[in-house]
Design a protein around this motif. Structure first.
Motif, PDB file in Angstrom:
ATOM      1  N   ILE A 185       0.691  -1.629  -0.101  1.00 59.96           N
ATOM      2  CA  ILE A 185      -0.357  -0.103  -0.105  1.00 59.96           C
ATOM      3  C   ILE A 185       1.015   0.995  -0.046  1.00 59.96           C
ATOM      4  O   ILE A 185       1.916   1.315   0.494  1.00 59.96           O
ATOM      5  CB  ILE A 185      -1.319   0.253   1.018  1.00 59.96           C
ATOM      6  N   THR A 186      -0.121   2.161  -0.684  1.00 59.31           N
ATOM      7  CA  THR A 186       1.215   3.451  -0.464  1.00 59.31           C
ATOM      8  C   THR A 186       0.325   4.363   0.479  1.00 59.31           C
ATOM      9  O   THR A 186      -1.173   4.610   0.346  1.00 59.31           O
ATOM     10  CB  THR A 186       0.659   4.215  -1.499  1.00 59.31           C
ATOM     11  N   LEU A 187       0.069   5.339   1.250  1.00 61.43           N
ATOM     12  CA  LEU A 187       0.089   5.926   2.546  1.00 61.43           C
ATOM     13  C   LEU A 187       0.165   7.162   2.964  1.00 61.43           C
ATOM     14  O   LEU A 187       1.038   7.922   2.916  1.00 61.43           O
ATOM     15  CB  LEU A 187       0.065   4.871   4.093  1.00 61.43           C
ATOM     16  N   THR A 188      -0.552   8.794   2.171  1.00 60.03           N
ATOM     17  CA  THR A 188       0.391   9.679   2.087  1.00 60.03           C
ATOM     18  C   THR A 188      -0.988  10.604   2.652  1.00 60.03           C
ATOM     19  O   THR A 188      -2.243  10.388   3.364  1.00 60.03           O
ATOM     20  CB  THR A 188      -0.769  10.053   1.072  1.00 60.03           C
ATOM     21  N   VAL A 189      -0.211  10.962   3.753  1.00 62.16           N
ATOM     22  CA  VAL A 189      -0.656  11.482   5.096  1.00 62.16           C
ATOM     23  C   VAL A 189      -0.128  13.385   5.040  1.00 62.16           C
ATOM     24  O   VAL A 189       1.029  14.079   4.688  1.00 62.16           O
ATOM     25  CB  VAL A 189       0.044  11.992   6.512  1.00 62.16           C
ATOM     26  N   GLY A 190      -1.336  14.456   4.284  1.00 63.59           N
ATOM     27  CA  GLY A 190      -1.469  14.861   3.979  1.00 63.59           C
ATOM     28  C   GLY A 190      -1.441  16.423   5.559  1.00 63.59           C
ATOM     29  O   GLY A 190      -1.865  16.221   6.532  1.00 63.59           O
ATOM     30  N   ASP A 191      -0.254  17.357   5.455  1.00 68.46           N
ATOM     31  CA  ASP A 191      -0.306  18.201   7.081  1.00 68.46           C
ATOM     32  C   ASP A 191      -0.776  19.839   6.740  1.00 68.46           C
ATOM     33  O   ASP A 191       0.749  20.284   6.972  1.00 68.46           O
ATOM     34  CB  ASP A 191       1.311  18.288   7.944  1.00 68.46           C
ATOM     35  N   LYS A 254       1.303  -7.107   2.410  1.00 71.36           N
ATOM     36  CA  LYS A 254       0.186  -8.175   2.388  1.00 71.36           C
ATOM     37  C   LYS A 254      -1.630  -6.899   2.591  1.00 71.36           C
ATOM     38  O   LYS A 254      -1.701  -6.601   3.209  1.00 71.36           O
ATOM     39  CB  LYS A 254      -0.961  -8.988   2.853  1.00 71.36           C
ATOM     40  N   PRO A 255      -1.646  -6.423   1.336  1.00 65.27           N
ATOM     41  CA  PRO A 255      -2.717  -5.408   1.352  1.00 65.27           C
ATOM     42  C   PRO A 255      -3.459  -5.497   1.703  1.00 65.27           C
ATOM     43  O   PRO A 255      -4.511  -4.693   2.537  1.00 65.27           O
ATOM     44  CB  PRO A 255      -3.053  -4.988  -0.153  1.00 65.27           C
ATOM     45  N   GLU A 256      -4.467  -6.687   2.279  1.00 64.04           N
ATOM     46  CA  GLU A 256      -5.962  -6.541   3.047  1.00 64.04           C
ATOM     47  C   GLU A 256      -5.113  -6.878   4.122  1.00 64.04           C
ATOM     48  O   GLU A 256      -6.488  -6.795   5.175  1.00 64.04           O
ATOM     49  CB  GLU A 256      -5.968  -8.619   2.313  1.00 64.04           C
ATOM     50  N   ASP A 257      -4.890  -6.776   4.771  1.00 66.04           N
ATOM     51  CA  ASP A 257      -3.989  -6.730   6.515  1.00 66.04           C
ATOM     52  C   ASP A 257      -3.781  -5.256   6.965  1.00 66.04           C
ATOM     53  O   ASP A 257      -4.069  -4.554   7.278  1.00 66.04           O
ATOM     54  CB  ASP A 257      -3.199  -7.604   6.747  1.00 66.04           C
ATOM     55  N   LEU A 258      -3.120  -4.647   5.750  1.00 67.39           N
ATOM     56  CA  LEU A 258      -2.276  -3.389   6.093  1.00 67.39           C
ATOM     57  C   LEU A 258      -3.644  -2.254   5.951  1.00 67.39           C
ATOM     58  O   LEU A 258      -3.102  -1.466   7.038  1.00 67.39           O
ATOM     59  CB  LEU A 258      -1.309  -3.077   5.174  1.00 67.39           C
ATOM     60  N   GLU A 259      -4.187  -2.434   4.620  1.00 68.54           N
ATOM     61  CA  GLU A 259      -5.454  -1.329   4.775  1.00 68.54           C
ATOM     62  C   GLU A 259      -6.443  -1.147   5.868  1.00 68.54           C
ATOM     63  O   GLU A 259      -6.569   0.213   6.658  1.00 68.54           O
ATOM     64  CB  GLU A 259      -5.569  -1.040   3.520  1.00 68.54           C
ATOM     65  N   PRO A 260      -6.934  -2.341   6.374  1.00 68.85           N
ATOM     66  CA  PRO A 260      -7.520  -2.357   7.268  1.00 68.85           C
ATOM     67  C   PRO A 260      -7.281  -2.323   8.709  1.00 68.85           C
ATOM     68  O   PRO A 260      -7.797  -1.902   9.685  1.00 68.85           O
ATOM     69  CB  PRO A 260      -7.790  -3.720   7.758  1.00 68.85           C
ATOM     70  N   ALA A 261      -5.739  -2.198   8.840  1.00 71.40           N
ATOM     71  CA  ALA A 261      -4.886  -2.266  10.600  1.00 71.40           C
ATOM     72  C   ALA A 261      -4.870  -0.186  10.675  1.00 71.40           C
ATOM     73  O   ALA A 261      -4.603   0.272  11.672  1.00 71.40           O
ATOM     74  CB  ALA A 261      -3.704  -2.886  10.179  1.00 71.40           C
ATOM     75  N   LEU A 262      -4.757  -0.032   9.407  1.00 71.60           N
ATOM     76  CA  LEU A 262      -5.016   1.792   8.916  1.00 71.60           C
ATOM     77  C   LEU A 262      -6.534   2.024   9.976  1.00 71.60           C
ATOM     78  O   LEU A 262      -6.093   3.865  10.304  1.00 71.60           O
ATOM     79  CB  LEU A 262      -4.451   2.303   8.366  1.00 71.60           C
ATOM     80  N   GLU A 273      -7.086  12.873  11.665  1.00 72.18           N
ATOM     81  CA  GLU A 273      -7.919  12.917  11.294  1.00 72.18           C
ATOM     82  C   GLU A 273      -8.344  14.117  12.645  1.00 72.18           C
ATOM     83  O   GLU A 273      -8.769  15.464  11.683  1.00 72.18           O
ATOM     84  CB  GLU A 273      -8.890  12.017  10.275  1.00 72.18           C
ATOM     85  N   LYS A 274      -8.250  13.619  13.383  1.00 73.57           N
ATOM     86  CA  LYS A 274      -8.527  14.575  14.299  1.00 73.57           C
ATOM     87  C   LYS A 274      -7.885  15.641  15.129  1.00 73.57           C
ATOM     88  O   LYS A 274      -8.191  16.691  15.319  1.00 73.57           O
ATOM     89  CB  LYS A 274      -8.855  14.156  15.891  1.00 73.57           C
ATOM     90  N   GLU A 275      -6.400  16.049  13.847  1.00 75.11           N
ATOM     91  CA  GLU A 275      -5.533  16.759  13.894  1.00 75.11           C
ATOM     92  C   GLU A 275      -4.884  17.463  12.708  1.00 75.11           C
ATOM     93  O   GLU A 275      -4.186  18.386  12.498  1.00 75.11           O
ATOM     94  CB  GLU A 275      -4.183  15.859  14.151  1.00 75.11           C
ATOM     95  N   THR A 278      -5.031  14.771   6.567  1.00 74.08           N
ATOM     96  CA  THR A 278      -6.035  13.939   5.733  1.00 74.08           C
ATOM     97  C   THR A 278      -4.434  12.788   5.690  1.00 74.08           C
ATOM     98  O   THR A 278      -3.447  12.815   5.782  1.00 74.08           O
ATOM     99  CB  THR A 278      -5.785  14.740   4.535  1.00 74.08           C
ATOM    100  N   ALA A 279      -5.459  11.945   5.838  1.00 69.74           N
ATOM    101  CA  ALA A 279      -4.672  10.301   5.116  1.00 69.74           C
ATOM    102  C   ALA A 279      -5.739   9.403   4.713  1.00 69.74           C
ATOM    103  O   ALA A 279      -6.549   9.678   4.621  1.00 69.74           O
ATOM    104  CB  ALA A 279      -4.706   9.678   6.450  1.00 69.74           C
ATOM    105  N   THR A 280      -4.067   9.020   3.296  1.00 68.56           N
ATOM    106  CA  THR A 280      -5.404   8.403   2.184  1.00 68.56           C
ATOM    107  C   THR A 280      -4.264   6.720   2.052  1.00 68.56           C
ATOM    108  O   THR A 280      -3.168   7.467   1.703  1.00 68.56           O
ATOM    109  CB  THR A 280      -5.278   8.876   0.400  1.00 68.56           C
ATOM    110  N   VAL A 281      -5.373   6.068   1.586  1.00 68.10           N
ATOM    111  CA  VAL A 281      -4.846   4.874   1.394  1.00 68.10           C
ATOM    112  C   VAL A 281      -5.147   4.150   0.446  1.00 68.10           C
ATOM    113  O   VAL A 281      -5.820   3.905  -0.243  1.00 68.10           O
ATOM    114  CB  VAL A 281      -5.031   3.663   2.940  1.00 68.10           C
ATOM    115  N   GLU A 282      -3.684   3.639  -0.652  1.00 66.82           N
ATOM    116  CA  GLU A 282      -4.004   3.246  -1.542  1.00 66.82           C
ATOM    117  C   GLU A 282      -3.121   1.967  -2.059  1.00 66.82           C
ATOM    118  O   GLU A 282      -2.449   1.491  -1.093  1.00 66.82           O
ATOM    119  CB  GLU A 282      -3.662   4.048  -3.610  1.00 66.82           C
ATOM    120  N   ARG A 283      -4.036   0.991  -2.164  1.00 69.97           N
ATOM    121  CA  ARG A 283      -3.817  -1.202  -2.529  1.00 69.97           C
ATOM    122  C   ARG A 283      -3.199  -0.802  -3.448  1.00 69.97           C
ATOM    123  O   ARG A 283      -3.505   0.563  -4.823  1.00 69.97           O
ATOM    124  CB  ARG A 283      -4.140  -1.941  -2.441  1.00 69.97           C
TER     125      ARG A 283
END
Length: 306
Positions: A185-191, A254-262, A273-275, A278-283
């Protein structure tokens, strides 16, 4: 004849009680006006002597300084406090009980997010745990297979060399000295507000590792077991290297495990998101982690195998 006028002085006349009766009666039987005049001062004098007797209402009134009011009696009964030994023991036991309850509540507060989670989220978390268990079972089976091949191979030296090379590649990936590629996966965190701190990124790394991440790279910095995060906002650093938002995580696993964990309730995505981040996850079927770390030779640790 000359002695008759002196009859008044006759002892017999003076000693006769009848002769004095008119005078005494005349003196005792005074006129009503004179009796009234004499009785009046006696009566008034009697009233002046009895005057303090009707003063009973003054003694029965609430303003008597001898008797304190109800509020004063209550204050005097409560303060200063009179504490007995039994009361001190009871207070100590109640304090210990309250402290125990507070510790129990604080220890169970971490599961509050799961208590309010939906049934679909709970099922997904259980599936993730099952997947982790399955990965461990697969690793155990693979190691047992290698042991069997070593024991049954005719050329044990060649087989050992082959497995050693494979193990070296695996350890190189974990240590960050070898490039790796695979699904992930690719996790992109915008701040945009600069509110993301180093501990938030570290929490994301921990969640990914727990979900089975095998190789992680953040903004061109390879993240390994001894990596550390410091600072935050405009001064975020990974292993001393400064990185800036957006923070791009490239994760192989394994994308099927990584994405649900986040995305679990109360997880990394909700925290960011509370802070106001932004956080987007792409498989992806192919993630390339090519940032390398120099191999370090330990200064003190040595192999214990003979």
């Amino acid at each position: 004849m000359s002695e008759n006028p002196d009859n008044s002085e006759n002892p017999e006349n003076t000693g006769n009680p009848d002769s004095r009766k008119p005078e005494s009666s005349g003196s005792s039987e005074a006129s009503p006006s004179s009796e009234g005049a004499k009785a009046a001062p006696v009566q008034s004098g009697t009233q002046r002597q009895d005057a303090p007797a009707p003063a009973v209402p003054v003694a029965a009134g609430p303003a008597s300084p001898a008797e304190p009011s109800g509020r004063r009696r209550l204050v005097s009964a409560l303060w200063p406090p009179r504490v007995t030994r039994a009361q001190l023991i009871v207070a100590l036991l109640l304090f210990v009980l309250g402290l125990g309850l507070a510790i129990q509540v604080s220890s169970t507060s971490d599961n509050s997010a799961l208590r309010g989670a939906r049934q679909e989220d709970l099922v997904r978390i259980l599936d993730e745990l099952d997947d982790r268990t399955q990965r461990l079972e697969d690793e155990k089976a693979r190691l047992e297979k290698q042991r069997t091949e070593l024991e049954s191979s005719s050329d044990q030296a060649e087989e050992a060399r082959k497995q050693t090379q494979e193990k070296e590649q695996q350890l190189g990936i974990l240590a960050g000295t070898v490039a790796a590629e695979g699904p992930g996966i690719t996790l992109t965190v915008g701040d945009p507000s600069g509110a993301v701190q180093s501990d938030m990124l570290l929490d994301a790394i921990q969640e990914l590792r727990a979900a089975g991440a095998e190789a992680i790279q953040v903004n061109g910095v390879r993240v390994v077991a001894d990596s550390y995060f410091t600072g935050g906002g405009d001064d975020m650093r990974i292993d001393g290297t400064k990185v800036a938002a957006p923070y791009v995580f490239k994760v192989i696993g394994k994308p099927e495990d990584l994405e649900p964990a986040l995305n679990i309730p109360g997880g990394v995505v909700q925290t960011l998101e509370k802070e106001q981040a932004t956080a987007t996850v792409e498989r992806s079927a192919k993630i390339v982690v090519d940032a390398l770390r120099p191999a370090k030779r330990p200064d003190y640790a040595q192999s214990s195998s003979q």
